[in-house]
Design an enzyme around this catalytic site. Structure first.
Site, PDB file in Angstrom:
ATOM      1  N   ASP A  37       0.869  -1.179   0.000  1.00  0.00           N
ATOM      2  CA  ASP A  37       0.000   0.000   0.000  1.00  0.00           C
ATOM      3  C   ASP A  37       0.902   1.224   0.000  1.00  0.00           C
ATOM      4  O   ASP A  37       1.473   1.584   1.036  1.00  0.00           O
ATOM      5  CB  ASP A  37      -0.909  -0.016   1.232  1.00  0.00           C
ATOM      6  CG  ASP A  37      -1.705   1.279   1.393  1.00  0.00           C
ATOM      7  OD1 ASP A  37      -1.853   2.020   0.407  1.00  0.00           O
ATOM      8  OD2 ASP A  37      -2.191   1.544   2.516  1.00  0.00           O
ATOM      9  N   LYS A 100       2.967  10.889  -4.425  1.00  0.00           N
ATOM     10  CA  LYS A 100       1.869  10.162  -5.073  1.00  0.00           C
ATOM     11  C   LYS A 100       0.918  11.109  -5.807  1.00  0.00           C
ATOM     12  O   LYS A 100       0.262  10.724  -6.766  1.00  0.00           O
ATOM     13  CB  LYS A 100       1.115   9.349  -4.020  1.00  0.00           C
ATOM     14  CG  LYS A 100       0.033   8.437  -4.564  1.00  0.00           C
ATOM     15  CD  LYS A 100      -0.553   7.604  -3.441  1.00  0.00           C
ATOM     16  CE  LYS A 100      -1.694   6.719  -3.902  1.00  0.00           C
ATOM     17  NZ  LYS A 100      -2.220   5.886  -2.796  1.00  0.00           N
ATOM     18  N   GLU A 203      -7.667   0.618  -4.398  1.00  0.00           N
ATOM     19  CA  GLU A 203      -7.680   0.708  -2.940  1.00  0.00           C
ATOM     20  C   GLU A 203      -9.052   0.392  -2.325  1.00  0.00           C
ATOM     21  O   GLU A 203      -9.120  -0.331  -1.325  1.00  0.00           O
ATOM     22  CB  GLU A 203      -7.172   2.085  -2.504  1.00  0.00           C
ATOM     23  CG  GLU A 203      -5.669   2.259  -2.757  1.00  0.00           C
ATOM     24  CD  GLU A 203      -5.202   3.692  -2.623  1.00  0.00           C
ATOM     25  OE1 GLU A 203      -6.051   4.566  -2.298  1.00  0.00           O
ATOM     26  OE2 GLU A 203      -4.007   3.963  -2.844  1.00  0.00           O
ATOM     27  N   ASP A 225     -12.509   6.741   2.543  1.00  0.00           N
ATOM     28  CA  ASP A 225     -11.070   6.649   2.802  1.00  0.00           C
ATOM     29  C   ASP A 225     -10.549   8.043   3.136  1.00  0.00           C
ATOM     30  O   ASP A 225     -10.391   8.889   2.245  1.00  0.00           O
ATOM     31  CB  ASP A 225     -10.359   6.072   1.573  1.00  0.00           C
ATOM     32  CG  ASP A 225      -8.872   5.809   1.823  1.00  0.00           C
ATOM     33  OD1 ASP A 225      -8.335   6.301   2.827  1.00  0.00           O
ATOM     34  OD2 ASP A 225      -8.247   5.118   0.997  1.00  0.00           O
TER      35      ASP A 225
END
Length: 431
Positions: A37, A100, A203, A225
């Protein structure tokens, strides 16, 4: 002929018995594939253990199961994770985080300038792709996928140290909205770390797997999330073992860092009121940030927390600042930010043509969903409690590790999740 058949049957039975006894009494084989992850703020690595069927999220030398997604360059070395955090305040221009957000993206000049303006490090464009400028003994540039590769290499070494065997294969998760280029560059980052990626999994799907939803009879799953820097809400439809992303929305600039910042602003104002001067010394600000972050975490479990920090405030002798922060105060400071969480929730329901009472499961992912007010807010909106049976910090890596076990053929066999790509789906963003 009958004797031959009997002999073959006996051999087959003997093989089954040998396999059974081997599973019972021989040490299980080492996992062949790791699950990764690579988060915006934190990242983790996990494995599925053959035989026991347990997922282990691998810890570092200090027994921490998540590492900050931060890389810092010094004159002599490249530091990753917690080591990078330790030097971040003294080396801000060469400490890269949030990589990211840039990986695999093509930016217009103005949008890259706007995105990079909030960082202390320098970001430049290379034909629309972001690169980070590093100045140590020499000046050079690095790509977002290189930053990702150093984090993945750190996690690969953590896994190899724990398992005692070389690791070369992995499954990795990405946000559901990542396009093909972003996915390709994430895989490149893994390749630079010496890893072959067997599958890229979304995800939200990984989180749903961690909660075991690939094995139960549900139709609609809402995944909220909320991590350190971003909010992503996904509506999944599930039929059998197949997941289809029906709608996505989120806020790329809302997360735990923003809640901490509100508390930091309150705390620095309290310092000014008590001592007549705002804290400006870097070391003081660093200590205050750490104390505020710790207090935020404490408030998820208890009604009050204490911020206690020695400050220099440009005077010879340090002074001790001490303040008690209640959960009610923390919630009041952030209530407007908490309410913003419902905007993308309402959007995905509208775009998915679903009423809130038609959602079968609400799954919480990301450390910021531990905040009691956020859990109450979501429960009140849907009229039922969200599923919190899995550690929200580790839900994605747990699901990815399960998928890694499946790809590695580990026993006991698991039901695999299959994602149906939705090429035309666009994510709605709130900022």
């Amino acid at each position: 002929m009958a004797g031959e058949m009997s002999m073959i049957g006996s051999m087959i039975l003997a093989l089954f018995l040998a396999g059974y006894l081997g599973q019972q009494y021989l040490p299980p084989p080492k996992p062949k594939v790791i699950g990764l992850d690579l988060g915006t703020t934190f990242c983790s690595v996990g494995v599925f253990h053959p035989g026991s069927g347990e997922v282990e999220v691998i810890a570092d030398e200090e027994d921490r199961r998540s590492i900050p997604s931060i890389i810092s360059f010094t004159n002599t070395t490249v530091l990753a994770g917690h080591d990078a955090v330790d030097v971040a305040d003294k080396n801000p221009r060469n400490t890269i985080y949030d990589a990211k957000r840039f990986i695999g993206k093509i930016f217009a000049p103005h949008s890259l300038e706007q995105e990079s303006s909030r960082y202390p490090f320098k970001v430049i464009s290379n034909n629309g792709s972001a690169e980070f400028v590093i100045t140590t003994n020499v000046t050079f540039t690095v790509t977002p996928e290189f930053i990702g590769s150093r984090l993945l290499l750190k996690m690969r070494k953590m896994a190899e140290r724990q398992l005692g065997v070389p690791v070369h294969k992995a499954v990795i998760s990405v946000p559901a909205e990542f396009d093909e280029r972003q996915r390709e560059y994430t895989v490149r980052a893994a390749n630079l770390a010496g890893l072959e990626i067997l599958r890229v999994i979304n995800e939200p799907t990984a989180a749903a797997m961690a909660y075991g939803l690939h094995k139960v009879d549900v139709f609609s799953v809402l995944v909220v999330d909320l991590g350190g820097g971003t909010l992503d809400v996904s509506l999944l439809n599930k039929q059998g073992g197949m997941f289809f992303t029906r709608a996505m929305a989120g806020n790329n600039k809302l997360g735990g860092q923003d809640f901490s910042q509100r508390l930091l602003q309150y705390t620095t104002e309290r310092v000014r009121q008590e001592f007549g001067i705002m804290p400006t010394v870097k070391e003081d600000l660093h200590r205050l940030r750490q104390a505020v972050e710790s207090a935020k975490l404490d408030l998820t479990l208890q009604p009050s927390a204490t911020v206690r920090v020695p400050l220099h405030l440009r005077v010879t002798e340090p002074v001790l600042f001490e303040a008690t922060v209640t959960r009610e105060l923390f919630e009041a400071l952030n209530e407007d930010l908490f309410q913003k969480i419902l905007d993308p929730v309402e959007t995905v329901l509208a775009e998915g043509h679903l009423d809130r009472d038609e959602v079968d499961e609400i799954v919480l992912v990301g450390g910021s969903t531990r905040i009691p007010r956020i859990r109450r807010l979501i429960a009140e909106y849907f009229g039922k409690e969200p599923n919190t049976s899995v550690d929200p910090d580790l839900a994605v890596v747990t699901g990815v590790a399960l998928q890694a076990g499946i790809m590695g053929g580990s026993w006991p066999l698991q039901v695999s999740a299959i994602e149906i790509p939705n090429r035309h789906l666009q994510k709605t963003n709130y900022n």
